[in-house]
Design a protein around this motif. Structure first.
Motif, PDB file in Angstrom:
ATOM      1  N   SER A  85       0.957  -1.236   0.193  1.00  0.00           N
ATOM      2  CA  SER A  85       0.117  -0.106   0.078  1.00  0.00           C
ATOM      3  C   SER A  85       1.060   1.141  -0.035  1.00  0.00           C
ATOM      4  N   THR A  86       1.991   0.920   0.684  1.00  0.00           N
ATOM      5  CA  THR A  86       2.716   2.245   0.946  1.00  0.00           C
ATOM      6  C   THR A  86       3.662   2.480  -0.576  1.00  0.00           C
ATOM      7  N   GLY A  89       0.312   2.793  -3.194  1.00  0.00           N
ATOM      8  CA  GLY A  89      -0.923   3.489  -2.942  1.00  0.00           C
ATOM      9  C   GLY A  89      -1.223   4.725  -3.930  1.00  0.00           C
ATOM     10  N   GLU A  90      -0.136   5.530  -4.371  1.00  0.00           N
ATOM     11  CA  GLU A  90      -0.461   6.633  -5.089  1.00  0.00           C
ATOM     12  C   GLU A  90      -1.043   6.202  -6.302  1.00  0.00           C
ATOM     13  N   LEU A  91      -1.024   5.137  -6.980  1.00  0.00           N
ATOM     14  CA  LEU A  91      -1.847   4.674  -8.215  1.00  0.00           C
ATOM     15  C   LEU A  91      -2.834   3.818  -7.748  1.00  0.00           C
ATOM     16  N   PHE A  92      -2.860   3.046  -6.701  1.00  0.00           N
ATOM     17  CA  PHE A  92      -3.749   1.926  -6.378  1.00  0.00           C
ATOM     18  C   PHE A  92      -4.986   2.567  -5.535  1.00  0.00           C
ATOM     19  N   GLY A  93      -4.692   3.466  -4.725  1.00  0.00           N
ATOM     20  CA  GLY A  93      -5.701   4.010  -3.899  1.00  0.00           C
ATOM     21  C   GLY A  93      -6.679   5.013  -4.589  1.00  0.00           C
TER      22      GLY A  93
END
Lengths: 474, 333
Positions: A85-86, A89-93
């Motif tokens: 996630s870290t 996260g920028e693309l996935f969140g």
């Protein structure tokens, strides 16, 4: 105590495998419900009200269970895969947030009206609710599959460092979110959902038709079940051939974008040309039980079949073998067998569709007891095929969680202890098995109770009936 | 959108987007606590009702709403993930067991009414009624613990502030649930609920004071923030909303009481945000500025939220309008 990495992977596998059943039901039912609602409003014929109300009940239960199991998944990225996630996260969140705002909100609010509000709202708003709920379920799939497909064919990003971690930074949103895998996944998944529900409907319909016409054990509302069977068959006739054709093209796309996954699907160890397509393959030595195509095998195959599949028609084509992906090979046996079973089921569904269609055309749909039995047995098989397809997709991309960027083992939360992982894994195993049993029990009860009939049906065909108080439009 | 390069160079319209997203994440959390809060409160009040018909009315009241309300939690998770991925990752993995306790409670709470209605025999309904109550009490309790641990930066699950805030959030959901049910019921049931509302409000005020006191005692680092003007103003606002709630409940002004309940929830969440800011995850040493995603993604997400959230409010307006007023005879879950 289980290793936290293994525990997290097993838990994610378990929670997704159980969860996907419910979105398949709701996404697959959505177009049917929109149609039934439309026909109910336009024609006022009791059969459409029965269809709408009966299948709305199944939809509502599926939706509730899908909601509670789906929230778990969204949180699991943080709890169990914090490193992933870290990093991603920028693309996935983003897609997950948009899924919530655009899709989930739409379906969950209008679901309230669709399930509880028939007497409270007018026809126009009720129709809008049906469409909004259906659209919401499909938009949900758009965003979830955008997120998933980006992990399969990552594009549009750069690796940078933030707060001491290597992270992916979005540089080209179009490349990232309209990545090459997305359209393949979306079409294959949505068609599979409708196909699964078509099989579910046809199977239930066939059961009651069989009881009534073959067994001669009178079934109330047999006309309802006959219609259900026919709707299931029509949908199956459309979706089953499409799924096979599309799946074939999709496989070729995998050859181009994830060759190691294709090599695992076909268990091709050495790069070779004129590779046969093995229908079944067994190792001759027990030591190699998990290697379906280990050196010494007994198999039945179509010569050049796999090459033909990979290249789109050339039996001489070369397929990259797993040997070229040393240390980056997915578990072969699971992928190989899941792929075979999925494809086998796909062809079986085509056969069922053609068989059923032919019997219907020749006027023997209600008499062919062998067809009824085949359809009954196939009731859950669409969902099983979806599960197998997802296993091919997700196990086939291992050891990567993001293809060629991050390994799954490196994505697990670093602080997670064996005790915590064991506790939640055991907890989920118990709760989710209970949930599945409960869902099955409730669906069986709804089916046993059958469609609403007689006095219970609305009297909308008598227009002098006073309209409900908040009527928007009639 | 025509020129992606421009979106990558600076924040949209020069807005302080990191701070706005910090605010938005807490706004979404407050929406969840307010809306699903009354569902939880209804679950708690369900325990005080013996009569089958009254229980049926409580379930019918939340039937069309709870699923949509719960989606605010999904959007909270999504927004936190999208805007502050490292916070999402740190916070959720650090409170591993607590997160699953929340999720477990939400599963039980969500399933119970659906199951309750499937069969109408006593044993079945008693069992699922209990499950509904337990889920509705534990979900806000664990959420309160999570919020307290987030603020104090606690790494263990159980601490004094966590327990007190957990209880405070439970009391708050009952306050909220009473306000909602008084909009949705008539007659004796509606009158009886008045007392429940006053009691829950009293408990909430005591617990909020205790919560702030326990944070003051346990976390010296937060003492100056606790005594800062915005936080003190929010505590005063809480008292004002409590007064409005009590008066409106007594005078049967249902919508005012419901609005005051919303005020109480938003004030509590604002206190939480105020105690954190400019940090966003104290235990991981992350601030709003360091944890925010890069400019391009932030701009895209901001455009997405600016377009979609107003639509979400339209959906909720349609839903709540369609089901406005007390539930009618014959309506059930």
């Amino acid at each position: 105590m289980i290793d936290p990495v293994l525990g997290s992977r097993l838990q994610f596998a378990l929670t997704t495998i159980v969860h996907i059943i419910f979105p398949v039901m709701s996404m697959g039912l959505a177009p049917f419900l929109v149609y039934f609602t439309w026909k109910d409003i336009r024609t006022g014929e009791p059969i459409y009200e029965q269809l709408r109300r009966f299948w709305t009940r199944i939809f509502a239960v599926s939706f509730v269970v899908g909601t509670v199991t789906g929230i778990v998944l969204e949180f699991e990225f943080g709890t169990n895969f914090a490193a992933f996630s870290t990093t991603a996260g920028e693309l996935f969140g983003g897609p997950l947030a948009l899924e919530g705002m655009m899709a989930f909100m739409l379906e969950a609010t209008f679901l309230g009206i669709f399930v509880f509000g028939r007497e409270r709202v007018g026809n126009a708003l009720y129709m809008v609710s049906a469409v909004a709920v259906g659209l919401g379920t499909w938009l949900s799939a758009v965003w979830i599959l955008i997120a998933n497909s980006w992990m399969q064919t990552p594009r549009g990003y750069e690796l940078t460092t933030a707060n001491g971690h290597t992270i992916v930074e979005l540089v080209d949103p179009v490349a990232a979110y309209a990545n090459p895998r997305f359209p393949w996944m979306f079409v294959h998944m949505q068609n599979a959902a409708v196909e699964s529900v078509a099989l579910f409907m046809a199977g239930l319909g066939a059961y009651f038709v069989f009881r009534h016409h073959v067994w001669e054990y009178p079934v109330e509302n047999v006309a309802f079940w006959e219609t259900t069977l026919k709707f299931g068959l029509i949908a199956l006739l459309v979706t089953a051939p499409l799924q096979v054709l599309h799946g074939d093209l999709y496989a070729r796309h995998i050859v181009e974008t994830q060759p190691q996954k294709f090599a695992a699907m076909e268990a091709v160890w050495e790069t070779d040309s004129y590779v046969p397509e093995y229908i079944v393959a067994f190792p001759t030595s027990l030591d190699q039980l998990l290697d379906p195509r280990a050196k010494e095998i007994f198999g039945i195959g179509i010569p050049g079949g796999a090459s033909w599949l990979a290249s789109g028609g050339d039996p001489q084509a070369t397929i990259k073998g797993l040997e070229e992906f040393e240390g980056k090979q997915p578990p072969v046996a699971i992928v190989f067998w899941s792929f075979r079973m999925m494809v086998g089921l796909g062809f079986w569904f085509v056969l069922l569709a053609v068989w059923g269609g032919y019997r219907w055309w020749s006027g023997e749909l209600l008499e062919d007891d062998l067809l009824h039995k085949a359809l009954m047995l196939s009731t859950p098989l669409g969902i099983i095929a979806v599960e197998l397809g997802w296993i091919v997709t997700e196990v086939g991309r291992q050891p990567w969680v993001i293809q060629d960027v991050l390994r799954t083992t490196d994505g697990v939360s670093p602080g997670l202890t064996a005790g915590e992982a064991t506790a939640t894994l055991v907890g989920f195993a118990v709760v989710y098995l209970g949930l599945l049993a409960l869902y099955t029990y409730v669906v069986v009860r709804i089916v046993r109770a059958g469609p609403p009939d007689g006095d219970d049906l609305a009297t909308r065909d008598t227009p002098e009936q006073p309209a409900s108080e908040v009527s928007v439009d009639d | 959108m025509t020129d992606p390069a421009a979106l990558a160079t600076g924040p949209l319209f020069g807005l302080p987007l990191a701070d706005l997203w910090f605010g938005l994440v807490f706004f979404i959390l407050a929406m969840f606590l307010f809306l699903d809060g009354f569902d939880f409160g209804v679950g708690a009040l369900f325990a005080t009702r013996e009569d089958d018909d009254e229980r049926e009315r409580l379930l019918a009241a939340i039937g069309p709403f709870w699923d949509g309300n719960e989606v605010w939690l999904v959007v909270f998770g999504g927004a936190l993930f999208a805007a502050f991925p490292s916070v999402y990752a740190n916070l959720f993995s650090r409170h591993y067991l607590l997160m699953f306790a929340i999720l477990g409670a939400l599963i039980v709470r969500g399933l119970a009414p659906e199951m309750y209605e499937q069969r109408h025999d006593d044993g079945w309904q008693r069992w699922w009624g209990r499950a509904f109550i337990v889920g509705s009490l534990t979900a806000p309790f664990f959420l309160g613990m999570f919020i307290a641990n987030w603020v104090t930066g606690a790494t263990s699950i159980v601490s004094l502030p966590a327990l007190v805030v957990g209880l405070a959030v439970v009391a708050l959901t009952v306050v909220d649930g009473v306000a909602f049910l008084r909009l949705k019921t008539r007659g004796d049931l509606r009158d009886d609920l008045r007392t429940d509302g006053h009691r829950a409000l009293g408990a909430y005020l005591v617990l909020v004071v205790a919560a702030l006191g326990s944070v003051y005692a346990v976390e010296p680092a937060l003492r100056s923030a606790l005594l800062s003007v915005p936080v003190l103003a929010l505590v005063l606002a809480t008292l004002a909303f409590a007064g409005a709630y009590a008066a409106a409940t007594r005078a049967d002004r249902y919508y005012v009481a419901f609005g005051a309940a919303a005020g109480l929830v938003f004030a509590l969440v604002a206190i939480v945000a105020g105690l954190l800011y400019p940090s966003i995850d104290r235990a991981a040493g992350l601030t709003v500025e360091t944890a925010i995603v890069s400019t391009l993604q932030l701009n895209l997400m901001s455009i997405g939220a600016a377009v979609l959230l107003p639509l979400v409010f339209v959906y909720f307006a349609v839903l709540y309008t369609a089901f406005s007023g007390p539930i009618e005879a014959g309506e059930s879950y």
